[in-house]
Design a protein around this motif. Structure first.
Motif, PDB file in Angstrom:
ATOM      1  N   ASN B  19      34.694 -54.178  85.034  1.00 33.87           N
ATOM      2  CA  ASN B  19      34.636 -53.758  83.665  1.00 33.87           C
ATOM      3  C   ASN B  19      35.739 -52.690  83.248  1.00 33.87           C
ATOM      4  O   ASN B  19      35.797 -51.896  82.195  1.00 33.87           O
ATOM      5  N   GLY B  20      36.888 -52.532  84.210  1.00 28.28           N
ATOM      6  CA  GLY B  20      37.953 -51.617  83.673  1.00 28.28           C
ATOM      7  C   GLY B  20      37.726 -50.233  84.122  1.00 28.28           C
ATOM      8  O   GLY B  20      38.245 -49.233  83.496  1.00 28.28           O
ATOM      9  N   LEU B  21      36.705 -49.880  84.855  1.00 32.26           N
ATOM     10  CA  LEU B  21      36.171 -48.541  85.301  1.00 32.26           C
ATOM     11  C   LEU B  21      36.467 -48.066  86.562  1.00 32.26           C
ATOM     12  O   LEU B  21      36.392 -48.859  87.739  1.00 32.26           O
ATOM     13  N   ILE B  22      36.556 -46.792  86.867  1.00 33.61           N
ATOM     14  CA  ILE B  22      36.486 -46.040  88.163  1.00 33.61           C
ATOM     15  C   ILE B  22      35.410 -45.159  88.032  1.00 33.61           C
ATOM     16  O   ILE B  22      35.023 -44.616  86.727  1.00 33.61           O
ATOM     17  N   SER B  23      34.901 -44.463  88.944  1.00 31.28           N
ATOM     18  CA  SER B  23      33.992 -43.386  89.040  1.00 31.28           C
ATOM     19  C   SER B  23      34.531 -42.176  88.943  1.00 31.28           C
ATOM     20  O   SER B  23      35.536 -42.190  89.763  1.00 31.28           O
ATOM     21  N   ALA B  24      34.052 -41.119  88.426  1.00 29.28           N
ATOM     22  CA  ALA B  24      34.276 -39.815  88.254  1.00 29.28           C
ATOM     23  C   ALA B  24      33.315 -38.630  88.666  1.00 29.28           C
ATOM     24  O   ALA B  24      32.406 -38.643  88.090  1.00 29.28           O
ATOM     25  N   ILE B  25      33.296 -38.076  89.631  1.00 26.18           N
ATOM     26  CA  ILE B  25      32.863 -37.107  90.181  1.00 26.18           C
ATOM     27  C   ILE B  25      33.195 -35.711  89.806  1.00 26.18           C
ATOM     28  O   ILE B  25      34.174 -35.604  89.722  1.00 26.18           O
ATOM     29  N   VAL B  26      31.973 -34.902  89.097  1.00 26.96           N
ATOM     30  CA  VAL B  26      32.571 -33.621  88.623  1.00 26.96           C
ATOM     31  C   VAL B  26      32.009 -32.653  89.153  1.00 26.96           C
ATOM     32  O   VAL B  26      30.541 -32.534  89.558  1.00 26.96           O
ATOM     33  N   ALA B  27      32.714 -31.862  89.984  1.00 31.14           N
ATOM     34  CA  ALA B  27      32.360 -30.627  90.638  1.00 31.14           C
ATOM     35  C   ALA B  27      32.723 -29.251  90.161  1.00 31.14           C
ATOM     36  O   ALA B  27      33.699 -28.931  89.437  1.00 31.14           O
ATOM     37  N   ASP B  28      31.728 -28.099  90.172  1.00 29.93           N
ATOM     38  CA  ASP B  28      32.073 -26.811  89.856  1.00 29.93           C
ATOM     39  C   ASP B  28      33.258 -26.173  90.579  1.00 29.93           C
ATOM     40  O   ASP B  28      33.131 -26.297  91.857  1.00 29.93           O
ATOM     41  N   GLU B  29      34.296 -26.051  89.915  1.00 31.73           N
ATOM     42  CA  GLU B  29      35.480 -25.291  90.847  1.00 31.73           C
ATOM     43  C   GLU B  29      35.101 -24.057  91.613  1.00 31.73           C
ATOM     44  O   GLU B  29      35.673 -23.851  92.584  1.00 31.73           O
ATOM     45  N   ALA B  30      34.162 -23.391  91.134  1.00 33.40           N
ATOM     46  CA  ALA B  30      33.652 -21.920  91.681  1.00 33.40           C
ATOM     47  C   ALA B  30      32.858 -22.167  93.054  1.00 33.40           C
ATOM     48  O   ALA B  30      32.971 -21.647  94.108  1.00 33.40           O
ATOM     49  N   THR B  31      31.901 -23.013  92.692  1.00 34.57           N
ATOM     50  CA  THR B  31      30.728 -23.109  93.635  1.00 34.57           C
ATOM     51  C   THR B  31      30.647 -24.396  94.344  1.00 34.57           C
ATOM     52  O   THR B  31      29.952 -24.470  95.443  1.00 34.57           O
ATOM     53  N   GLY B  32      31.216 -25.399  93.961  1.00 31.73           N
ATOM     54  CA  GLY B  32      31.465 -26.631  94.458  1.00 31.73           C
ATOM     55  C   GLY B  32      30.134 -27.680  94.347  1.00 31.73           C
ATOM     56  O   GLY B  32      30.130 -28.685  94.585  1.00 31.73           O
ATOM     57  N   GLU B  33      29.346 -27.084  93.361  1.00 33.94           N
ATOM     58  CA  GLU B  33      28.172 -27.740  93.014  1.00 33.94           C
ATOM     59  C   GLU B  33      28.581 -29.136  92.314  1.00 33.94           C
ATOM     60  O   GLU B  33      29.531 -29.044  91.525  1.00 33.94           O
ATOM     61  N   ILE B  34      27.894 -30.204  92.761  1.00 33.01           N
ATOM     62  CA  ILE B  34      28.032 -31.529  91.769  1.00 33.01           C
ATOM     63  C   ILE B  34      27.506 -31.256  90.598  1.00 33.01           C
ATOM     64  O   ILE B  34      26.089 -31.136  90.641  1.00 33.01           O
ATOM     65  N   LEU B  35      27.957 -31.543  89.431  1.00 31.95           N
ATOM     66  CA  LEU B  35      27.323 -31.361  88.194  1.00 31.95           C
ATOM     67  C   LEU B  35      26.946 -32.912  87.601  1.00 31.95           C
ATOM     68  O   LEU B  35      25.823 -32.855  86.878  1.00 31.95           O
TER      69      LEU B  35
END
Lengths: 126, 126
Positions: B19-35
């Protein structure tokens, strides 16, 4: 357009994509470091929940695999979360064996940084 | 079966899926929490790299979207990584506005835990 039961319910009702898969983020339980991203079909998800070890679906090999079956780097799952629309899970793990998750011999698969702010697309290594 | 240039090279050569896509994980730069976890097509990836703000492809709406365009919760990207086989990226971000990334009003989309070790599939909230 949002489904309240999906987002606010207490039932696990994964939304698999057209290929029957959801995304699985794997993070180190102690440091929070992101180790890898893989995919799970229904069977891999069920096995992971029941055995507390990371099972996935290989899109390239089109087969179920248990992480660490050959390398010895099994993922012991201490916590598992699912996101709002139930198409992604987050696994907090400890890695057995030598602790290297990536098949290249590195601890994490995310060992290269993308240069930001420029149309050039260079990568640099840790 | 592994591609050395893909894994050990310094060129960004994303492996988009069917489908022309890659996955993107978003994490908080300060705490490392996965958002959150979202998807990027080529255009979203290019815009994110150039503007240092998170752009994605909505699979449900089938359109490009800039996170925070309506909510005000823009993702300022301080670091971006790509994985070994170049089909997933990791964004370390700070969230502008009220800092809530999830459309349900929570900071992270991963607000429910899956009960482990049992064939039952109950979720519990944070």
């Amino acid at each position: 357009m949002h489904d309240k039961e999906l987002e606010e319910g207490r039932a696990l009702t994964p939304r698999y994509d057209a290929n029957g898969l959801i995304s699985a983020i794997v993070a180190d339980e102690a440091t929070g470091e992101i180790l890898m991203l893989a995919h799970m079909n229904e069977d891999a998800l069920k096995r992971t929940i029941e055995t507390r070890e990371g099972w996935f679906w290989s899109r390239s090999r089109k087969s179920l695999w248990k992480k660490g079956e050959t390398s010895g780097n099994v993922l012991r799952v201490s916590e598992m979360r699912i996101d709002c629309d139930q198409d992604a899970v987050l696994l907090k793990v400890s890695v057995t064996g030598d602790g290297k998750t990536c098949h290249t011999g590195r601890r994490s698969c995310f060992y290269r940084t993308i240069a930001l702010g420029s149309p050039k697309t260079a990568l640099s290594f840790d």
